[in-house]
Design an enzyme around this catalytic site. Structure first.
Site, short mmCIF file in Angstrom:
data_model
loop_
_atom_site.label_atom_id
_atom_site.label_comp_id
_atom_site.label_asym_id
_atom_site.label_seq_id
_atom_site.Cartn_x
_atom_site.Cartn_y
_atom_site.Cartn_z
N LYS A 85 0.70 -1.18 -0.02
CA LYS A 85 0.02 0.19 -0.15
C LYS A 85 0.83 1.00 0.22
O LYS A 85 0.30 2.20 -0.42
CB LYS A 85 -1.12 0.03 1.20
CG LYS A 85 -0.71 0.51 2.41
CD LYS A 85 -2.01 0.73 3.27
CE LYS A 85 -1.60 0.99 4.73
NZ LYS A 85 -2.72 1.31 5.42
N ASP A 86 2.13 1.09 0.36
CA ASP A 86 3.01 2.30 0.11
C ASP A 86 3.68 2.53 -1.18
O ASP A 86 4.36 3.37 -1.35
CB ASP A 86 4.30 2.03 1.36
CG ASP A 86 3.56 2.44 2.64
OD1 ASP A 86 2.65 3.00 3.00
OD2 ASP A 86 4.08 1.63 3.70
N ARG A 136 -8.63 8.80 4.74
CA ARG A 136 -9.32 7.40 4.36
C ARG A 136 -10.24 7.02 5.77
O ARG A 136 -11.40 7.04 5.65
CB ARG A 136 -8.73 6.46 3.78
CG ARG A 136 -9.32 4.98 3.48
CD ARG A 136 -8.36 3.93 3.00
NE ARG A 136 -7.46 3.60 4.07
CZ ARG A 136 -7.76 2.72 4.97
NH1 ARG A 136 -8.69 2.12 5.27
NH2 ARG A 136 -6.63 2.64 5.88
N ARG A 137 -9.40 6.88 6.58
CA ARG A 137 -9.86 6.45 7.85
C ARG A 137 -10.90 7.44 8.55
O ARG A 137 -11.90 7.09 8.98
CB ARG A 137 -8.76 5.88 9.03
CG ARG A 137 -8.02 4.49 8.65
CD ARG A 137 -6.98 4.26 9.18
NE ARG A 137 -6.36 3.16 8.72
CZ ARG A 137 -4.91 3.08 9.02
NH1 ARG A 137 -4.05 3.69 9.64
NH2 ARG A 137 -4.57 1.60 8.49
N ARG A 154 1.61 10.41 14.14
CA ARG A 154 2.67 9.99 13.16
C ARG A 154 3.74 9.16 13.86
O ARG A 154 3.70 9.16 15.40
CB ARG A 154 3.42 11.09 12.47
CG ARG A 154 2.49 11.79 11.12
CD ARG A 154 2.40 10.83 10.14
NE ARG A 154 3.77 9.91 9.89
CZ ARG A 154 4.74 10.38 9.17
NH1 ARG A 154 5.01 12.00 8.75
NH2 ARG A 154 5.92 9.98 8.93
N ARG A 160 3.77 5.74 18.38
CA ARG A 160 2.49 5.84 18.33
C ARG A 160 1.69 5.37 19.70
O ARG A 160 0.83 5.76 20.29
CB ARG A 160 1.48 5.27 17.15
CG ARG A 160 1.85 6.09 16.00
CD ARG A 160 1.03 5.45 14.68
NE ARG A 160 1.70 6.16 13.47
CZ ARG A 160 1.14 6.40 12.52
NH1 ARG A 160 -0.21 6.07 12.30
NH2 ARG A 160 1.55 6.64 11.29
N CYS A 248 -1.87 8.39 -1.56
CA CYS A 248 -2.28 8.55 0.05
C CYS A 248 -3.11 10.04 0.19
O CYS A 248 -3.43 10.43 1.42
CB CYS A 248 -1.36 8.33 1.10
SG CYS A 248 -0.06 9.12 1.01
C1 DPM Z 1 -0.68 4.42 3.68
C2 DPM Z 1 -1.63 4.87 4.57
C3 DPM Z 1 -1.02 4.67 5.94
C4 DPM Z 1 0.17 4.00 5.64
C5 DPM Z 1 -3.00 5.65 4.39
C6 DPM Z 1 -4.23 4.82 4.59
C7 DPM Z 1 -1.63 4.88 7.08
C8 DPM Z 1 -1.26 6.35 7.59
C9 DPM Z 1 -1.30 6.68 9.14
C10 DPM Z 1 -0.61 4.66 2.23
N1 DPM Z 1 0.28 3.87 4.25
O1 DPM Z 1 -3.98 3.64 5.06
O2 DPM Z 1 -5.34 5.42 4.39
O3 DPM Z 1 -2.10 5.92 9.92
O4 DPM Z 1 -0.62 7.64 9.45
C11 DPM Z 1 1.35 1.76 6.63
C12 DPM Z 1 0.88 0.89 7.52
C13 DPM Z 1 1.22 -0.37 7.00
C14 DPM Z 1 1.82 -0.17 5.76
C15 DPM Z 1 0.43 1.15 8.81
C16 DPM Z 1 -0.92 1.18 9.16
C17 DPM Z 1 1.13 -1.69 7.63
C18 DPM Z 1 0.16 -2.65 7.06
C19 DPM Z 1 0.09 -3.09 5.76
C20 DPM Z 1 1.23 3.46 6.51
N2 DPM Z 1 1.91 1.29 5.56
O5 DPM Z 1 -1.59 1.48 8.09
O6 DPM Z 1 -1.55 1.37 10.06
O7 DPM Z 1 1.12 -3.92 5.13
O8 DPM Z 1 -0.71 -2.82 5.02
#
Ligand code: DPM
Length: 372
Positions: A85-86, A136-137, A154, A160, A248
């Site tokens: 997702k990143d 999104r959340r 962050r 966190r 994002c």
């Molecule tokens: C992206 C988002 C977040 C990450 C945006 C979203 C969360 C940002 C935040 C695109 N990347 O989800 O709407 O909460 O500040 C990220 C996490 C993981 C991958 C952590 C998470 C782990 C889970 C996975 C950060 N990227 O979302 O809590 O492998 O998908």
């Protein structure tokens, strides 16, 4: 002694989650290829260094990936493990996603402040403060819980948790269940959100391995751990996001269902405040008989993912489901919601830049004063 030709250099961020993910992939590859030796090379990315701004306010899509990709291109490392997702839906054409690993939970989870132990979101008092920097959340949950306040949080997961438990600021935080489980924090999960409550991000919960497009040796290694169902779902989701030109920076979410005979993708676009939303669903039948896997793909990638051992016909269908669903949404009010959200985010990026510049000026001034 191992011959140097069997040494694979693996790039990774230094965070605990990144290292856990990298080691999961390495251990699986070692199991299948005991003759290989894997060496981890860690590095810091821009995203690791910017801890005071929401991701969406930084204005770059490749915050956590760019430095690693430069090392790949320079041949300093042979592959890099990411949370898919990143990884932007468009990557440099010298690089590819060589495999998508079997998906863990795609859902979001709630972690409560210890004082709310045993509660669910719906049990929290009015005006509760929820920590998340995901647009999104925040957009989806503010529809369900209009009195809650969504505040940016962050830092890596350790930071966190510390902020949640020690600052009396947040009542709860929202994180991906997959990340929590990988870090061994399952016992802090108060609630896993269903797609009805909060649809997930594109490719959430899936890890992917990026490598050089022409690196046959690494691509062959990776093809053994390319997971068909995960790859098909993620191709559809990424094709959807790619067509929407999201990232994002906008509240876009998905929910995917895959059976032996059908692929169904539901996608949503929200305004930043969550007040407007458009959802739609699109599906396609999958061929019962696998087509000839040798079908020429001419190097065609599916939202940057290589088909590898997967029937390219399935990849094509998945890509179509995603692109067509995006087209359906773009023909509705969703196009305006999306454009407005992008504009708002772009404005927030500029304001954040200005804020940081002011901060720098202030710091310099103070420095001059103390120097006197
Ligand atoms: C992206 C988002 C977040 C990450 C945006 C979203 C969360 C940002 C935040 C695109 N990347 O989800 O709407 O909460 O500040 C990220 C996490 C993981 C991958 C952590 C998470 C782990 C889970 C996975 C950060 N990227 O979302 O809590 O492998 O998908």
């Amino acid at each position: 002694m191992a011959s140097t030709t069997n040494v694979v250099k693996v790039g990774s961020r230094k965070s605990q989650l990144a290292l856990v993910q990298t080691n999961t992939i390495i251990n699986k590859l070692k199991e299948l290829n005991p003759e290989y030796e894997f060496v981890v090379v860690t590095m810091t990315t821009t995203g690791d260094n910017i801890l005071d701004s929401a991701l969406s306010k930084i204005g770059a899509k490749d915050l956590f990936t760019r430095e690693l990709e430069l090392a790949l291109e320079a041949g300093e490392v042979d592959f890099v493990v990411h949370s898919l997702k990143d990884l932007p839906t468009r990557i440099a054409d010298t690089l590819v996603i060589g495999c998508v690993y079997k998906r863990d939970s795609e859902f979001d989870a709630v972690v409560m402040h210890p004082k709310h132990k045993g509660k669910k979101l719906e049990d929290l008092p009015e005006n509760s403060v929820i920590g998340t920097s995901s647009l999104r959340r925040a957009a989806q949950l503010s529809r369900k819980f209009p009195t809650f306040k969504f505040e940016n949080i962050r830092g890596n997961l350790n930071t966190r948790f510390k902020k949640l438990d020690e600052d009396e600021k947040y009542d709860a935080i929202i994180l991906a269940e997959a990340g929590l489980v990988r870090m061994g924090w399952d016992d802090r999960i108060a609630q896993v959100l269903t797609s009805d409550e909060c649809m997930y991000a594109v490719s959430q919960g899936a890890m992917a391995v990026e490598c050089r497009a022409g690196d046959r040796k690494t691509l062959t290694l990776l093809s053994d751990i390319h997971h068909q169902d995960t790859a098909i779902a993620c191709i559809a989701e990424r094709a959807f996001l790619r067509r929407l030109e999201g990232g994002c920076s906008v509240p876009v979410c998905v929910s995917t269902k895959l059976s032996k005979t059908k692929l169904t993708l539901t996608g949503g676009v929200f305004s930043i405040d969550g007040k407007q939303c458009v959802l739609d669903t699109h599906s396609k039948d999958l061929p019962e008989e696998p087509a000839n896997k040798k079908m020429a793909t001419n190097g065609h990638l599916f939202a940057a993912i290589v088909p590898g051992n997967i029937d390219p016909a399935l990849c094509h269908i998945a890509e179509e489901v995603g692109t067509e669903l995006a087209n359906l949404l773009l023909a509705t009010e969703a196009a305006n919601i999306l454009a407005e959200a992008k504009e708002q985010t772009a404005r927030a990026v500029m304001e954040e830049k200005a804020r940081k510049e002011r901060e720098m000026v202030e710091k310099t001034k103070q420095g001059e004063v103390t120097a006197e």
